[in-house]
Motif scaffolding. Structure first.
Motif, short mmCIF file in Angstrom:
data_model
loop_
_atom_site.label_atom_id
_atom_site.label_comp_id
_atom_site.label_asym_id
_atom_site.label_seq_id
_atom_site.Cartn_x
_atom_site.Cartn_y
_atom_site.Cartn_z
N LYS A 147 0.83 -1.21 0.00
CA LYS A 147 0.00 0.00 0.00
C LYS A 147 0.87 1.26 0.00
O LYS A 147 1.74 1.44 0.85
CB LYS A 147 -0.93 0.00 1.21
CG LYS A 147 -1.98 1.11 1.17
CD LYS A 147 -3.02 0.92 2.27
CE LYS A 147 -4.13 1.95 2.16
NZ LYS A 147 -5.18 1.76 3.20
N HIS A 148 0.61 2.13 -0.98
CA HIS A 148 1.33 3.41 -1.15
C HIS A 148 2.86 3.20 -1.14
O HIS A 148 3.59 4.06 -0.66
CB HIS A 148 0.93 4.40 -0.05
CG HIS A 148 -0.55 4.67 0.00
ND1 HIS A 148 -1.32 4.89 -1.12
CD2 HIS A 148 -1.40 4.75 1.06
CE1 HIS A 148 -2.57 5.09 -0.77
NE2 HIS A 148 -2.66 5.01 0.55
N ARG A 177 2.43 5.93 -4.24
CA ARG A 177 2.80 6.75 -3.10
C ARG A 177 1.88 7.96 -3.04
O ARG A 177 1.26 8.35 -4.03
CB ARG A 177 4.26 7.21 -3.22
CG ARG A 177 4.49 8.21 -4.32
CD ARG A 177 5.97 8.53 -4.54
NE ARG A 177 6.14 9.60 -5.52
CZ ARG A 177 7.30 9.90 -6.10
NH1 ARG A 177 8.38 9.19 -5.79
NH2 ARG A 177 7.37 10.88 -6.98
N SER A 178 1.79 8.56 -1.89
CA SER A 178 0.80 9.63 -1.68
C SER A 178 1.19 10.94 -2.35
O SER A 178 0.31 11.74 -2.71
CB SER A 178 0.59 9.86 -0.18
OG SER A 178 1.83 10.14 0.45
#
Length: 235
Positions: A147-148, A177-178
């Motif tokens: 996740k991310h 990624r954020s």
């Protein structure tokens, strides 16, 4: 008598041969030049094909039942080079969603690049820890450590339906990624508006091609301006 007739008989056949040669069709200089140019191009094409085969990585055969269509050599090479350009450091992580041929090209060019292949076809489990089983119908049913976790995410949805793109978009959002990830999407021209609405992606001038010569027009969409690469954004 026989000795007198023999030379005349031979001479007659020779005259017939000369006459036949005169009647034989001949090519004009222009036609000969065109033929020579064609044969040269054919030879060069054969040499280019052989060179591509030598430089291309070994690929598992396509399974059309799973909507698998590999990119041709030029497309896969171009995409791999673009992804490696986006890898700014050794810590850059790349996710390939349903595009195993791109994974193979990336690894053949740079064996040290960090790439995770998310794929439904379990034949690719041979890639070991680089493989993660992925079913687009369960877009976020993935290991939490992914996740991310990726700077670059490349996705090639297996189908051209709106439902498939919507679910793959959720997967891309899960993986990326954020902050300012590099997103690349390969799908049909018909998904142009949805790619913009769902993921904020714009089409590039570069046109992907498949080795199977698919009839659908395919496009490459990105979340970033590639500048002079990939033909730039297509305005």
């Amino acid at each position: 008598m026989e000795q007198d007739l023999l030379p005349n008989s031979i001479s007659g056949h020779q005259n017939d041969a000369v006459e036949n040669d005169d009647d034989a069709p001949t090519l004009s200089l222009q036609a000969l030049e065109a033929l020579k140019e064609f044969l040269t191009e054919q030879s060069q094409s054969s040499n280019d094909t052989a060179a591509e085969a030598d430089s291309a990585p070994a690929l598992i055969s396509e399974d059309w039942r799973m909507s698998q269509f590999w990119y041709d050599h030029h497309t896969a090479q171009t995409l791999a080079e673009e992804v490696l350009t986006l890898c700014k450091s050794d810590s850059t992580r790349v996710a390939c969603v349903a595009c195993p041929s791109l994974y193979a090209y990336l690894k053949s060019i740079d064996s040290h690049v960090s790439v995770q292949l998310l794929e439904y076809d379990r034949r690719f489990e041979q890639y070991g820890s680089d493989f993660t089983f992925y079913d687009y119908n369960q877009p976020e049913d993935l290991p939490l450590e992914l996740k991310h976790g990726f700077d670059v995410v490349v996705a090639d949805p297996p189908y051209l339906s709106q439902e498939c793109l919507e679910k793959v978009a959720k997967t891309v959002s899960f993986l990326a990624r954020s902050e300012k990830p590099y997103l690349l999407l390969l799908t049909g021209e018909v998904q142009k508006e949805r790619a913009a609405e769902l993921m904020g992606l714009l089409p590039c001038g570069f046109r992907p091609r498949h080795s199977s010569k698919l009839g659908n027009e395919f496009r490459l969409f990105t979340s970033y301006d590639p500048g002079t690469r990939l033909g730039g954004w297509d305005n």
